[in-house]
Motif scaffolding. Structure first.
Motif, short mmCIF file in Angstrom:
data_model
loop_
_atom_site.label_atom_id
_atom_site.label_comp_id
_atom_site.label_asym_id
_atom_site.label_seq_id
_atom_site.Cartn_x
_atom_site.Cartn_y
_atom_site.Cartn_z
N GLU A 1 0.83 -1.21 0.00
CA GLU A 1 0.00 0.00 0.00
C GLU A 1 0.86 1.25 0.00
O GLU A 1 0.55 2.22 -0.71
CB GLU A 1 -0.93 0.01 1.21
CG GLU A 1 -2.11 -0.92 1.08
CD GLU A 1 -3.05 -0.84 2.27
OE1 GLU A 1 -2.86 0.02 3.17
OE2 GLU A 1 -3.99 -1.64 2.30
N HIS B 1 -4.08 1.58 -4.08
CA HIS B 1 -4.34 1.44 -2.65
C HIS B 1 -5.75 1.87 -2.27
O HIS B 1 -6.27 1.42 -1.26
CB HIS B 1 -3.31 2.23 -1.84
CG HIS B 1 -3.29 3.68 -2.18
ND1 HIS B 1 -2.64 4.15 -3.30
CD2 HIS B 1 -3.86 4.74 -1.59
CE1 HIS B 1 -2.81 5.46 -3.37
NE2 HIS B 1 -3.55 5.84 -2.35
N LYS C 1 0.77 4.20 -2.79
CA LYS C 1 0.51 5.59 -2.37
C LYS C 1 1.62 6.51 -2.84
O LYS C 1 1.37 7.60 -3.36
CB LYS C 1 0.38 5.68 -0.84
CG LYS C 1 -0.90 5.18 -0.28
CD LYS C 1 -0.89 5.30 1.24
CE LYS C 1 -2.09 4.60 1.85
NZ LYS C 1 -2.04 4.59 3.32
#
Length: 180
Positions: free
Chosen positions: A18, A34, A22
């Motif tokens: 994630e 994400h 990001k």
């Protein structure tokens, strides 16, 4: 409703995945994976099935997790499919590879299930950027990722999940835990 069968990447590795997506979204305006789908390895690509077919699929996955054991794999470094997809590379153990082949064989026993040429049970990867979702400058992202700390996680192939996409975000429909 569109669905996929996946292995969820959880824990520290899921958080790291994630964080990478990001970071790529913020720095390079890449598609915000994400925000749209949990970290995962796709086992069976998109399909759509009625409730009767879904009942058969749930039974198939119940049988599968009861007859298989957890196995190992690693998430290590980055890879790519041409200039269209960048991913965290997956190094499966022999046992994991065999389990996924067994799963694909079991899924072929469900007459309502559809398959395409990518449903081969052997192309493991965890996508971090994909041109089909939003264009990106491959060289720029690839060079950036090569200079970053490379992912390196020892993992357990310990779950199978169905994700569904009711609108524009994939959500967990159901998770099966594989026996230790």
């Amino acid at each position: 409703m569109k669905r996929v069968i996946v292995h969820l990447i959880r824990g520290e590795a899921g958080k790291a995945h994630e964080d990478i997506t990001k970071d790529l979204t913020l720095k390079f305006d890449a598609f915000p994976l994400h925000d749209r789908i949990p970290p995962h390895l796709t086992l069976k690509r998109w399909f759509d099935m009625d409730e009767k077919g879904m009942e058969k699929l749930y039974e198939c996955l119940d049988d599968f997790v009861n007859s298989h054991k957890q196995s190992n794999y690693s998430l290590a470094g980055f890879g790519n499919f041409g200039k269209d997809v960048i991913y965290v590379d997956v190094i499966p153990s022999r046992e994991m590879s065999q389990s996924v082949l067994d799963l694909m064989s079991a899924l072929h026993g469900i007459k309502e299930m559809t398959f395409d040429e990518f449903d081969n049970g052997s192309d493991f990867h965890a996508t971090v950027a994909m041109n089909a979702l939003k264009s990106f400058d491959y060289e720029q992202i690839w060079n950036y990722l090569e200079a970053e700390k490379q992912p390196n996680f020892k993992m357990k192939f310990d779950n199978i999940a169905i994700l569904k996409k009711p609108v524009d975000k994939w959500i967990v429909d159901r998770v099966w835990e594989i026996n230790p």
